[in-house]
Design an enzyme around this catalytic site. Structure first.
Site, short mmCIF file in Angstrom:
data_model
loop_
_atom_site.label_atom_id
_atom_site.label_comp_id
_atom_site.label_asym_id
_atom_site.label_seq_id
_atom_site.Cartn_x
_atom_site.Cartn_y
_atom_site.Cartn_z
N LYS A 260 45.91 11.25 46.95
CA LYS A 260 45.90 12.68 46.62
C LYS A 260 44.91 13.41 47.53
O LYS A 260 43.73 13.06 47.60
CB LYS A 260 45.52 12.86 45.16
CG LYS A 260 45.29 14.31 44.72
CD LYS A 260 44.79 14.34 43.28
CE LYS A 260 44.34 15.74 42.87
NZ LYS A 260 43.78 15.75 41.50
N ASP A 265 40.66 22.62 44.33
CA ASP A 265 41.55 22.80 43.19
C ASP A 265 40.98 23.84 42.23
O ASP A 265 40.05 23.57 41.48
CB ASP A 265 41.73 21.47 42.46
CG ASP A 265 42.69 21.58 41.28
OD1 ASP A 265 43.47 22.54 41.25
OD2 ASP A 265 42.65 20.69 40.41
N LYS A 272 40.96 26.66 36.14
CA LYS A 272 39.90 25.84 35.56
C LYS A 272 38.74 26.72 35.08
O LYS A 272 38.54 27.84 35.57
CB LYS A 272 39.35 24.87 36.61
CG LYS A 272 40.31 23.77 37.02
CD LYS A 272 39.65 22.90 38.09
CE LYS A 272 40.56 21.75 38.48
NZ LYS A 272 40.76 20.77 37.40
N ASP A 283 38.21 16.83 45.08
CA ASP A 283 39.48 16.49 44.45
C ASP A 283 40.42 15.79 45.41
O ASP A 283 41.54 15.43 45.03
CB ASP A 283 40.14 17.75 43.87
CG ASP A 283 41.08 17.42 42.72
OD1 ASP A 283 40.85 16.42 42.03
OD2 ASP A 283 42.04 18.18 42.51
N ASP A 342 47.50 23.03 36.85
CA ASP A 342 46.31 22.21 37.15
C ASP A 342 46.64 20.73 37.19
O ASP A 342 45.80 19.91 37.54
CB ASP A 342 45.22 22.49 36.10
CG ASP A 342 43.86 21.94 36.52
OD1 ASP A 342 43.65 21.78 37.74
OD2 ASP A 342 43.03 21.68 35.64
N GLU A 344 48.32 19.27 39.39
CA GLU A 344 48.93 19.39 40.72
C GLU A 344 48.95 18.07 41.48
O GLU A 344 49.79 17.88 42.36
CB GLU A 344 48.20 20.47 41.53
CG GLU A 344 46.94 20.04 42.23
CD GLU A 344 45.83 19.58 41.29
OE1 GLU A 344 45.05 18.70 41.69
OE2 GLU A 344 45.73 20.09 40.17
N ARG A 346 49.78 15.02 40.67
CA ARG A 346 51.00 14.23 40.48
C ARG A 346 52.19 14.88 41.20
O ARG A 346 53.13 14.21 41.57
CB ARG A 346 51.28 14.03 38.99
CG ARG A 346 51.59 15.28 38.22
CD ARG A 346 51.40 15.12 36.72
NE ARG A 346 49.99 15.06 36.37
CZ ARG A 346 49.52 14.95 35.13
NH1 ARG A 346 50.36 14.88 34.11
NH2 ARG A 346 48.23 14.91 34.88
#
Length: 491
Positions: A260, A265, A272, A283, A342, A344, A346
């Site tokens: 990833k 993010d 968030k 992230d 959020d 994101e 996956r």
């Protein structure tokens, strides 16, 4: 214009092994804790200091030939790592004090190994020394004098070649962890998907049998990478797909590593809380681990074919952000109902997994991601979660982690929850509720088919807020060493 970042990757200490102490080199001595039977009487004073021998306890000696005493506890290899990390931090602090006092800066020190130290002790000590003093600072100040060399002293000259052999491997493993830390610590106003891709290509250049291809947003659109494009659609910095290919001659096993790469993010429209958002520069720690690991695998010339994929995007908020309720079509055609922008990670991994499996037809697939905060609740912040469709692969991951000092715990893929990720408007649901780490893994499983697959959720151990062992606050580089060791297990 001066680059605002320190060099990436940063330079590690030089480690060397010798049977001779150079005159004028400050010396550290490793001390084991006394046994219960001996108590305090088991340790004699050295230069006016009575050592404790406690693992990671470093004491300064005011007189005599030894300047520092570093405790190694009961002598277990893991205690040597703790001792090495604490020692390099203490020596670096002493160097700073000497410079402030106007004294000549020493750039090297020596560590006297106990007579019974074996290769495993040297390995753990080296990890601590190389990573325990890690720093990443963005500053206008000129670099301060820092340590350059550590000499490991052994009384057995015949052991020098064997120890050097150990250090060859440790240097690359430590460099992988350090490089992954550098990438994850880099601030996101500089670390765009394009910067991450360009840095990967630069660092991989010149390494035999290793190539890097960077795919831009136009290519991603042509190929149908709907997940990556949806997540990256709200940012002015367009997404990238980074593809590393290591192709040694004669290799018969092919592993696909996917990470990833969310360079920042915000959570998107499902934004968030502000309090922890600044930490979201890390992230992409899973992608950083993949990039650093593939580079190390190639540098070590492991006889295993490896492909690394890092879908890189910035999950931002704008008029072009993807929305809860959207239906996104991934590479390969499968559709996802978006429930939470959020979730994101996956979304981008789904594209890369299908693409990598279809194009490269690997023998096994491993992905790494800071995927779910739920894993921090389940396992804390020092242990990674392993979800796998193959028992042998799961065991390989956990054993590899044990060998390099990274802890993993097998998590269940509960079949009773599998139906929760099935969609009604689309093929699958991205965030259906339920136990977060497990449901996220079940979602990803929908995109891997029958190939043996392991998903590594590193949301907990990917960053630290305090010092422990060879870890300092910030990005930890977690998973990079495990991945290198995992690939080595197939050699």
């Amino acid at each position: 214009m001066r680059n605002p970042l320190p060099p990436v990757p940063g330079k590690l200490l030089e480690l060397e092994v010798s049977a001779d102490l150079r005159r004028g080199t400050p010396l550290a001595t490793l001390i084991a804790a006394p046994s219960e039977e001996d108590g305090d009487a088991g340790l004699e004073e050295i230069g006016g200091v009575r050592p404790t021998g406690k693992a990671g306890d470093v004491q300064t000696v005011p007189t005599g030939g030894t300047r520092w005493l570093a405790g190694v506890g009961d002598g277990e290899p893991r205690h040597y790592r703790k001792a090495g990390a604490a020692l390099v931090r203490a020596v670096s602090a002493a160097l700073d004090e000497d410079v402030k006092a106007g004294e000549k800066a020493f750039r090297a020190f020596a560590v006297e190994l106990p007579e019974d130290a074996g290769a495993e002790h040297v390995e753990e000590l080296a990890f601590g020394l190389l990573l325990g003093g890690y720093r990443f600072t963005v500053t206008a100040e000129e670099p301060k004098p820092s340590l350059r060399t550590v000499r490991l002293l052994t009384r057995h000259e015949r052991a020098v070649p064997a120890y050097e052999k150990v250090l060859e491997r440790v240097r690359e493993l430590a460099a992988a962890a350090s490089f992954a830390r550098d990438l994850a610590n880099a601030p996101s106003n500089i670390k765009t998907p394009a910067w991450l891709a360009d840095t990967t290509a630069r660092v991989a250049g010149g390494i035999p049998n290793l190539t890097v291809s960077v795919r831009d947003e136009k290519w991603l659109a042509e190929q149908g990478f709907g997940g990556v494009l949806a997540v990256g659609g709200g940012s002015a910095a367009p997404p990238r797909l980074i593809e590393l290919e290591y192709r040694p001659r004669g290799a018969t096993t092919h592993l696909l590593l996917v990470g990833k790469g969310i360079t920042f993010d915000t959570g998107g429209l499902s934004i968030k809380p502000a309090d922890g958002m600044h930490l979201m520069r890390t992230d992409m720690a899973g992608g950083a681990a993949i990039i650093a690991a593939v580079r190390a695998i190639a540098a070590l010339r492991l006889p295993v074919k490896v492909t690394g994929l890092v879908p890189a995007a910035e999950n931002h908020v704008s008029g072009s952000s993807y929305r809860p309720g959207d239906i996104v079509r991934h590479y390969g055609g499968k559709t996802t109902e978006v429930g939470n922008t959020d979730a994101e990670g996956r979304m981008v991994l789904a594209d890369a997994l299908v693409y990598g499996i279809e194009k490269h037809k690997p023998d096994a697939v491993i992905d790494a991601a800071t995927l779910t905060g739920a894993m921090k609740v389940s396992l804390g912040v020092r242990t990674g979660g392993v979800f796998a469709t193959d028992d042998a692969l799961a065991e390989r991951v956990t054993k590899a982690g044990e060998r390099v000092g990274e802890a993993w715990w097998r998590m269940p893929l509960l079949e009773d929850l599998a139906e929760t990720v099935q969609g009604s408007l689309g093929d699958v649901r991205q965030a259906p509720g339920g136990p977060g780490g497990i449901v996220a893994a079940l979602f990803l499983r929908e995109f891997v088919g029958d190939v043996p697959w392991a998903h590594l959720d590193i949301a907990g151990p990917a960053r630290a807020d305090k010092t422990y062992a060879d870890v300092v606050p910030g990005a930890t580089g977690f998973a990079a060493r495990t991945l290198v060791e995992l690939v080595a297990s197939y050699a």
